[in-house]
Each structure stands twice: as structure tokens, then as C-alpha cells.
Design a protein around this motif. Sequence first.
Motif, PDB file in Angstrom:
ATOM      1  N   ARG A   1       0.747  -1.221  -0.127  1.00 26.41           N
ATOM      2  CA  ARG A   1       0.143  -0.078  -0.021  1.00 26.41           C
ATOM      3  C   ARG A   1       0.834   1.362   0.051  1.00 26.41           C
ATOM      4  NH1 ARG A   1      -3.703  -1.273   5.110  1.00 26.41           N
ATOM      5  NH2 ARG A   1      -1.753  -1.820   5.848  1.00 26.41           N
ATOM      6  N   ALA A   2       0.619   2.122  -1.113  1.00 25.67           N
ATOM      7  CA  ALA A   2       1.381   3.237  -1.289  1.00 25.67           C
ATOM      8  C   ALA A   2       1.339   4.207   0.277  1.00 25.67           C
ATOM      9  CB  ALA A   2       1.007   4.076  -2.425  1.00 25.67           C
ATOM     10  N   GLN A   3       0.094   4.469   0.649  1.00 25.28           N
ATOM     11  CA  GLN A   3       0.302   5.267   1.931  1.00 25.28           C
ATOM     12  C   GLN A   3       0.843   4.561   3.126  1.00 25.28           C
ATOM     13  OE1 GLN A   3      -3.606   7.516   2.821  1.00 25.28           O
ATOM     14  NE2 GLN A   3      -3.159   7.047   4.724  1.00 25.28           N
ATOM     15  N   ALA A   4       0.837   3.466   3.238  1.00 23.46           N
ATOM     16  CA  ALA A   4       1.546   2.528   4.245  1.00 23.46           C
ATOM     17  C   ALA A   4       3.182   2.828   4.124  1.00 23.46           C
ATOM     18  CB  ALA A   4       1.188   1.168   4.260  1.00 23.46           C
ATOM     19  N   ARG A   5       3.712   2.980   2.795  1.00 27.97           N
ATOM     20  CA  ARG A   5       5.129   3.268   2.707  1.00 27.97           C
ATOM     21  C   ARG A   5       5.231   4.617   2.843  1.00 27.97           C
ATOM     22  NH1 ARG A   5       3.678   0.545  -2.070  1.00 27.97           N
ATOM     23  NH2 ARG A   5       4.349   2.333  -3.446  1.00 27.97           N
ATOM     24  N   SER A   6       4.730   5.468   2.379  1.00 34.65           N
ATOM     25  CA  SER A   6       4.783   6.912   2.639  1.00 34.65           C
ATOM     26  C   SER A   6       4.815   7.448   4.163  1.00 34.65           C
ATOM     27  CB  SER A   6       3.836   7.532   1.873  1.00 34.65           C
ATOM     28  OG  SER A   6       3.991   9.085   1.919  1.00 34.65           O
ATOM     29  N   GLN A   7       3.743   6.977   4.932  1.00 34.21           N
ATOM     30  CA  GLN A   7       3.728   7.385   6.186  1.00 34.21           C
ATOM     31  C   GLN A   7       4.971   6.655   7.131  1.00 34.21           C
ATOM     32  OE1 GLN A   7       1.422  10.226   5.921  1.00 34.21           O
ATOM     33  NE2 GLN A   7       1.744   9.657   7.824  1.00 34.21           N
ATOM     34  N   ALA A   8       5.204   5.278   6.796  1.00 26.30           N
ATOM     35  CA  ALA A   8       6.200   4.728   7.420  1.00 26.30           C
ATOM     36  C   ALA A   8       7.438   5.464   7.407  1.00 26.30           C
ATOM     37  CB  ALA A   8       6.331   3.366   7.018  1.00 26.30           C
ATOM     38  N   LEU A   9       7.806   5.674   5.945  1.00 28.87           N
ATOM     39  CA  LEU A   9       9.171   6.518   5.688  1.00 28.87           C
ATOM     40  C   LEU A   9       9.073   7.929   6.225  1.00 28.87           C
ATOM     41  CD1 LEU A   9       9.323   5.489   1.962  1.00 28.87           C
ATOM     42  CD2 LEU A   9      11.055   4.788   3.882  1.00 28.87           C
ATOM     43  N   HIS A  10       8.016   8.479   6.537  1.00 29.45           N
ATOM     44  CA  HIS A  10       7.848   9.901   6.919  1.00 29.45           C
ATOM     45  C   HIS A  10       8.037   9.946   8.510  1.00 29.45           C
ATOM     46  CE1 HIS A  10       6.410  13.796   7.865  1.00 29.45           C
ATOM     47  NE2 HIS A  10       5.425  13.189   8.727  1.00 29.45           N
ATOM     48  N   THR A  11       7.415   8.859   8.999  1.00 31.41           N
ATOM     49  CA  THR A  11       7.706   8.604  10.721  1.00 31.41           C
ATOM     50  C   THR A  11       9.123   8.125  10.942  1.00 31.41           C
ATOM     51  OG1 THR A  11       5.331   7.950  10.512  1.00 31.41           O
ATOM     52  CG2 THR A  11       6.984   7.460  12.664  1.00 31.41           C
ATOM     53  N   LEU A  12       9.987   7.457  10.144  1.00 31.78           N
ATOM     54  CA  LEU A  12      11.253   7.183  10.130  1.00 31.78           C
ATOM     55  C   LEU A  12      12.112   8.215  10.039  1.00 31.78           C
ATOM     56  CD1 LEU A  12      11.477   3.667   8.224  1.00 31.78           C
ATOM     57  CD2 LEU A  12      11.621   4.017  10.453  1.00 31.78           C
ATOM     58  N   SER A  13      11.571   9.460   9.444  1.00 34.76           N
ATOM     59  CA  SER A  13      12.522  10.425   9.255  1.00 34.76           C
ATOM     60  C   SER A  13      12.325  11.180  10.421  1.00 34.76           C
ATOM     61  CB  SER A  13      12.171  11.200   7.897  1.00 34.76           C
ATOM     62  OG  SER A  13      10.803  11.936   7.979  1.00 34.76           O
ATOM     63  N   LYS A  14      11.242  11.315  10.873  1.00 32.82           N
ATOM     64  CA  LYS A  14      10.930  12.116  12.227  1.00 32.82           C
ATOM     65  C   LYS A  14      11.803  11.269  13.365  1.00 32.82           C
ATOM     66  CE  LYS A  14       8.408  15.207  10.264  1.00 32.82           C
ATOM     67  NZ  LYS A  14       8.874  16.651  10.337  1.00 32.82           N
ATOM     68  N   ILE A  15      11.782  10.170  13.498  1.00 35.97           N
ATOM     69  CA  ILE A  15      12.526   9.373  14.530  1.00 35.97           C
ATOM     70  C   ILE A  15      14.171   9.638  14.438  1.00 35.97           C
ATOM     71  CG2 ILE A  15      13.048   7.097  15.605  1.00 35.97           C
ATOM     72  CD1 ILE A  15      10.016   6.382  14.581  1.00 35.97           C
ATOM     73  N   GLY A  16      14.653   9.332  13.013  1.00 35.93           N
ATOM     74  CA  GLY A  16      15.948   9.799  12.814  1.00 35.93           C
ATOM     75  C   GLY A  16      16.740   8.948  13.321  1.00 35.93           C
ATOM     76  N   ASP A  17      16.444   7.496  13.610  1.00 35.94           N
ATOM     77  CA  ASP A  17      17.291   6.587  13.961  1.00 35.94           C
ATOM     78  C   ASP A  17      17.988   5.769  12.667  1.00 35.94           C
ATOM     79  OD1 ASP A  17      18.527   3.745  14.861  1.00 35.94           O
ATOM     80  OD2 ASP A  17      17.663   4.459  16.866  1.00 35.94           O
ATOM     81  N   ARG A  18      19.304   5.935  12.714  1.00 33.75           N
ATOM     82  CA  ARG A  18      19.919   5.318  11.481  1.00 33.75           C
ATOM     83  C   ARG A  18      19.885   3.677  11.448  1.00 33.75           C
ATOM     84  NH1 ARG A  18      25.365   9.585  10.577  1.00 33.75           N
ATOM     85  NH2 ARG A  18      24.195  10.849   9.617  1.00 33.75           N
ATOM     86  N   GLN A  19      19.464   3.126  12.346  1.00 32.36           N
ATOM     87  CA  GLN A  19      19.286   1.885  12.181  1.00 32.36           C
ATOM     88  C   GLN A  19      18.221   1.450  11.037  1.00 32.36           C
ATOM     89  OE1 GLN A  19      19.066  -0.765  16.036  1.00 32.36           O
ATOM     90  NE2 GLN A  19      18.691   1.340  16.649  1.00 32.36           N
ATOM     91  N   ALA A  20      17.622   2.237  10.815  1.00 32.22           N
ATOM     92  CA  ALA A  20      16.399   1.929   9.750  1.00 32.22           C
ATOM     93  C   ALA A  20      17.181   2.227   8.259  1.00 32.22           C
ATOM     94  CB  ALA A  20      15.419   2.988   9.799  1.00 32.22           C
ATOM     95  N   TRP A  21      18.395   2.639   8.206  1.00 31.72           N
ATOM     96  CA  TRP A  21      18.909   3.019   6.840  1.00 31.72           C
ATOM     97  C   TRP A  21      18.835   2.007   5.982  1.00 31.72           C
ATOM     98  CZ3 TRP A  21      20.226   6.079   3.237  1.00 31.72           C
ATOM     99  CH2 TRP A  21      21.148   5.807   2.305  1.00 31.72           C
ATOM    100  N   PRO A  22      19.072   0.482   6.226  1.00 36.68           N
ATOM    101  CA  PRO A  22      18.731  -0.584   5.183  1.00 36.68           C
ATOM    102  C   PRO A  22      17.543  -0.537   4.402  1.00 36.68           C
ATOM    103  CG  PRO A  22      19.973  -1.147   7.116  1.00 36.68           C
ATOM    104  CD  PRO A  22      19.353   0.177   7.466  1.00 36.68           C
TER     105      PRO A  22
END
Length: 226
Positions: free
Chosen positions: A84-105
Amino acid sequence: MTVTRQDTEAVRALQGLADGRPSVRLRAALAVGTAPDPRCVEALVERCAIEPEFFVRDMLTWALTRHPVSVTLPALIREARSQRAQARSQALHTLSKIGDRQAWPVITRALLSDADDEVARSAWRAAVVLVPEGEESALATVLATQLGRGGRETQLSLSRALVALGETIVPALRAAAKAPDPGMRAHALATERLLRDPDAGFEFAIEEAKRAVALGGSGRGDNGAC
């Protein structure tokens, strides 16, 4: 089994997230963020994927940032790979706000070039926040493949992401400025202009770059200097 006040509040919040009224969903997300409860993380993530109201999605993201990374990260990484596109978009948006580089992969070339503009834009923003030190140049090379894509908002998002990487983007921009596609060339020139002169404004930079491309110029002067 004893039902605690926290249990009751969690149940009420979960019910509120599914309410048909945006104002109720907003208050529920606020409540979960104010008193974080790991049991609500999955519901917050699932709601992000289907929530139609921007201001509610924004509150859902805030609520997720209030929870431990150890709980939120696995759920968000899973969602970033959703169909689902919105699921991907919002998850990525939230990861950018959290800013933890463990998510880089999770920031793959596929996401950076996602067919959905909102997903791609979220991926670009997340990438520049999460990129490990030393990998900025490689990221710039991938981002540069998207130059010329979409309308003004999409192009502005990409330019901002690239500029945030700093001087490391120059080789990728110079290469893109020689591409066969005039839209890519203009976008590359405009982005380099913004890197050199952040106050220029995107509209001015892109129009100036288009004129330079139309005239067959590089936009950097006869000697190639900036």
C-alpha cells in the motif's frame, strides 16, 4: 485478572483511532502520544496506512515518535515494504522524524524511485536524515536519477533533499546536467543554483535553468565555473 486504569485508557484510545470522526481520532492519537503505551504501536502504524486526514496522520506520527525505538522501528520497517502506497509513505515519513540510522537499510533504490510520488518524496526526505556518514555521495548519485521527475512540488522536494547533502552532490548534478532529457538537465542546473544560492528560490532557479537549457547553455558560464 485485574484491569488497570492504563488498560482502560489503552482500550479507549484504540477504539478512538477507529472512530468515524476525525476529531475523535485526533484526540485518540494525542492521548496515546501523551501517555505512550507499546500495546498501541501496531494500531498507530496500521491507522497511518489508511488515515485520510493529513492532520490526523501528523498526530499519529508524533505519537509514534513518543514510543521506544525498539518497539516502533520493526513495525515501521515492515510498513515501508508494504504493497500500500500510503503505508510506505507514512512509514518513511515517521522514520525520518525518528531519525534512527538503524533504519537505513530499508531505504532501497526501489523506494527512492517509487512510482508513487508521495512515497518517493518521503523516501528522499528519510534518506538524507538516515544516510550513514560517508555514503552521501552514493545517495546523491541515486537521487540524481530522479531529476526532472513530476511536477513542481515533487521537483522541489528532490532539490531540497539533494541540497541537504551539501557539496557531495555536485558531481551527480554535473553529470545529470549533460543528460539527453532537457527536463533532467534543467532540474540539475536549478538544484545546483539552489546549493550555491539558497535564497534564489526554486521557481526562479528552475525557470532560469530552463532558459539556459533551451539556449543550449550549461547555466554556469563559458568556463564551466559556478
